[in-house]
Write a protein that holds these residues in place. Structure first.
Motif, PDB file in Angstrom:
ATOM      1  N   ILE A 299      11.817  -2.635   0.569  1.00 44.02           N
ATOM      2  CA  ILE A 299      11.058  -1.783  -0.351  1.00 44.02           C
ATOM      3  C   ILE A 299      10.715  -0.458   0.327  1.00 44.02           C
ATOM      4  O   ILE A 299      10.823   0.615  -0.270  1.00 44.02           O
ATOM      5  N   LEU A 300      10.314  -0.524   1.584  1.00 42.07           N
ATOM      6  CA  LEU A 300       9.991   0.703   2.320  1.00 42.07           C
ATOM      7  C   LEU A 300      11.208   1.620   2.411  1.00 42.07           C
ATOM      8  O   LEU A 300      11.106   2.837   2.217  1.00 42.07           O
ATOM      9  N   LYS A 301      12.376   1.040   2.693  1.00 37.38           N
ATOM     10  CA  LYS A 301      13.599   1.846   2.741  1.00 37.38           C
ATOM     11  C   LYS A 301      13.897   2.483   1.388  1.00 37.38           C
ATOM     12  O   LYS A 301      14.384   3.624   1.318  1.00 37.38           O
ATOM     13  N   MET A 302      13.612   1.763   0.314  1.00 38.91           N
ATOM     14  CA  MET A 302      13.809   2.321  -1.026  1.00 38.91           C
ATOM     15  C   MET A 302      12.910   3.534  -1.227  1.00 38.91           C
ATOM     16  O   MET A 302      13.349   4.579  -1.734  1.00 38.91           O
TER      17      MET A 302
ATOM     18  N   PRO B 297      17.138   0.517  -5.639  1.00 40.23           N
ATOM     19  CA  PRO B 297      16.400  -0.663  -6.081  1.00 40.23           C
ATOM     20  C   PRO B 297      17.260  -1.921  -6.183  1.00 40.23           C
ATOM     21  O   PRO B 297      16.788  -3.031  -5.877  1.00 40.23           O
ATOM     22  N   ALA B 298      18.512  -1.771  -6.585  1.00 37.83           N
ATOM     23  CA  ALA B 298      19.394  -2.935  -6.691  1.00 37.83           C
ATOM     24  C   ALA B 298      19.550  -3.633  -5.348  1.00 37.83           C
ATOM     25  O   ALA B 298      19.679  -4.869  -5.283  1.00 37.83           O
ATOM     26  N   GLU B 299      19.528  -2.860  -4.270  1.00 36.13           N
ATOM     27  CA  GLU B 299      19.657  -3.449  -2.933  1.00 36.13           C
ATOM     28  C   GLU B 299      18.381  -4.191  -2.530  1.00 36.13           C
ATOM     29  O   GLU B 299      18.437  -5.169  -1.774  1.00 36.13           O
ATOM     30  N   VAL B 300      17.248  -3.757  -3.024  1.00 38.63           N
ATOM     31  CA  VAL B 300      15.995  -4.480  -2.782  1.00 38.63           C
ATOM     32  C   VAL B 300      16.041  -5.824  -3.504  1.00 38.63           C
ATOM     33  O   VAL B 300      15.680  -6.861  -2.934  1.00 38.63           O
TER      34      VAL B 300
ATOM     35  N   VAL C 245       5.800   9.250   2.702  1.00 42.04           N
ATOM     36  CA  VAL C 245       5.806   7.786   2.665  1.00 42.04           C
ATOM     37  C   VAL C 245       4.979   7.243   3.833  1.00 42.04           C
ATOM     38  O   VAL C 245       5.173   7.639   4.986  1.00 42.04           O
ATOM     39  N   ILE C 246       4.065   6.352   3.521  1.00 41.21           N
ATOM     40  CA  ILE C 246       3.255   5.725   4.574  1.00 41.21           C
ATOM     41  C   ILE C 246       4.140   4.728   5.322  1.00 41.21           C
ATOM     42  O   ILE C 246       4.708   3.818   4.718  1.00 41.21           O
ATOM     43  N   PRO C 247       4.271   4.866   6.641  1.00 39.92           N
ATOM     44  CA  PRO C 247       5.172   3.999   7.400  1.00 39.92           C
ATOM     45  C   PRO C 247       4.574   2.601   7.622  1.00 39.92           C
ATOM     46  O   PRO C 247       3.397   2.358   7.360  1.00 39.92           O
TER      47      PRO C 247
ATOM     48  N   ASN D 243       0.833  -1.200   0.000  1.00 39.64           N
ATOM     49  CA  ASN D 243       0.000   0.000   0.000  1.00 39.64           C
ATOM     50  C   ASN D 243       0.872   1.256   0.000  1.00 39.64           C
ATOM     51  O   ASN D 243       0.585   2.227  -0.711  1.00 39.64           O
ATOM     52  N   SER D 244       1.951   1.227   0.775  1.00 43.59           N
ATOM     53  CA  SER D 244       2.882   2.366   0.800  1.00 43.59           C
ATOM     54  C   SER D 244       3.471   2.626  -0.577  1.00 43.59           C
ATOM     55  O   SER D 244       3.618   3.782  -1.000  1.00 43.59           O
ATOM     56  N   ALA D 245       3.803   1.549  -1.290  1.00 44.69           N
ATOM     57  CA  ALA D 245       4.432   1.692  -2.605  1.00 44.69           C
ATOM     58  C   ALA D 245       3.469   2.284  -3.629  1.00 44.69           C
ATOM     59  O   ALA D 245       3.848   3.156  -4.424  1.00 44.69           O
ATOM     60  N   TRP D 246       2.233   1.828  -3.606  1.00 44.33           N
ATOM     61  CA  TRP D 246       1.256   2.368  -4.553  1.00 44.33           C
ATOM     62  C   TRP D 246       0.915   3.822  -4.221  1.00 44.33           C
ATOM     63  O   TRP D 246       0.745   4.652  -5.125  1.00 44.33           O
ATOM     64  N   TYR D 247       0.835   4.134  -2.942  1.00 47.12           N
ATOM     65  CA  TYR D 247       0.580   5.522  -2.539  1.00 47.12           C
ATOM     66  C   TYR D 247       1.743   6.420  -2.978  1.00 47.12           C
ATOM     67  O   TYR D 247       1.537   7.534  -3.484  1.00 47.12           O
ATOM     68  N   PHE D 248       2.956   5.938  -2.795  1.00 43.94           N
ATOM     69  CA  PHE D 248       4.151   6.672  -3.217  1.00 43.94           C
ATOM     70  C   PHE D 248       4.077   6.976  -4.708  1.00 43.94           C
ATOM     71  O   PHE D 248       4.344   8.109  -5.151  1.00 43.94           O
ATOM     72  N   LEU D 249       3.717   5.972  -5.501  1.00 37.62           N
ATOM     73  CA  LEU D 249       3.585   6.156  -6.949  1.00 37.62           C
ATOM     74  C   LEU D 249       2.577   7.257  -7.254  1.00 37.62           C
ATOM     75  O   LEU D 249       2.833   8.144  -8.081  1.00 37.62           O
TER      76      LEU D 249
END
Length: 275
Positions: free
Chosen positions: A184-187, A194-197, A170-172, A149-155
């Motif tokens: 992913i959250l840290k990214m 992204p390479a680290e993810v 960013v939603i925690p 959900n955080s990732a889609w909100y970020f987008l």
């Protein structure tokens, strides 16, 4: 239509649990609306949805979408049927057609609005990022630690207000135990690349299905992250990569549909074809 009141949901541990709760709400509302005069129509709608599911499993997306559309017309006041029809339409590549059905579900059962993350994804695929942001914002209320959900909100925020605004809002999460969600959250927070993810997905899981699943999520959200940055080439690269990791249900099909809708780089077949 009379809608039963449902208890407010304050915390859920997984999307599976959330989806089950939402389905119960929608089914209760559906049964309340169902009189004898509707029984035959709903029986036909149920059969059409079953046939749509079969067609979708066989990757006959056109047939799946047509049957889901027909079912929705027969069950226009039955939230659980409309929700499933909307999901099939979206996953079959008919994103725009799915939205009125998702909206109708919310109209019939306002209590279920926050749970409907599927609607948020469909909004993103259609480029409706401002509305998508609102959907994912309220979804946080019922599923507070879901990093997806955080990732889609970020987008959504990146697309509407810019990358800096996305980083600032960013939603925690207090902890999403699925790998590599916390990476992913840290990214999203700008702490790692992204390479680290992608590396975390491999490093923090044992070989086998757990690793493959983690690599799928890593590639998917790396793709969305690059889309947030406006880097179309790397977004497409990683979204396509995510599809190479096998079939894990709704989100794999989401990657396929989002890729086709937003980048026009993969044609969704009208006839049977391989995913």
């Amino acid at each position: 239509m009379s809608i039963a009141r449902f208890p407010r949901l304050t915390h859920l541990t997984s999307r599976v649990q959330l989806a089950a709760y939402c389905l119960i709400m929608l089914m209760c509302a559906s049964f309340a609306a169902c009189g004898k005069a509707q029984e035959a129509a709903l029986a036909d709608a149920r059969k059409l949805l079953e046939e749509a599911d079969i067609a979708f499993t066989q990757k006959d997306f056109a047939a799946a979408a047509d049957k889901a559309t027909a079912a929705a017309k027969l069950a226009k006041n039955t939230p659980s049927f409309l929700q499933r029809a909307a999901e099939i339409l979206y996953l079959s590549g008919r994103s725009a057609d799915s939205l009125p059905l998702f909206d109708r579900v919310i109209e019939l059962v306002p209590e279920a609005a926050a749970s409907n993350w599927q609607r948020g994804i469909a909004l993103c695929s259609c480029g409706k990022f401002a509305e998508g942001a609102e959907q994912f914002k309220i979804h946080h209320d019922v599923n507070p630690d879901d990093v997806e959900n955080s990732a889609w909100y970020f987008l959504c925020i990146a697309k509407t207000k810019g990358i800096e605004a996305a980083r600032e809002t960013v939603i925690p999460s207090n902890g999403d135990g699925r790998e590599p969600m916390m990476s992913i959250l840290k990214m999203l927070q700008g702490k790692i690349e992204p390479a680290e993810v992608l590396e975390a997905a491999k490093k923090n899981t044992e070989s086998g299905q757990a690793r493959v699943r983690a690599q799928f999520y890593a590639a998917l959200y790396a793709g969305l992250y690059y889309d947030s940055l406006g880097d179309e080439k790397l977004a497409v690269k990683h979204l396509k990569e995510s599809l190479s990791y096998g079939d894990f249900g709704y989100m794999v099909d989401t990657a396929r549909v989002y890729l086709a809708d937003r980048f026009k780089s993969t044609a969704l077949p009208d006839e049977k074809s391989e995913k």
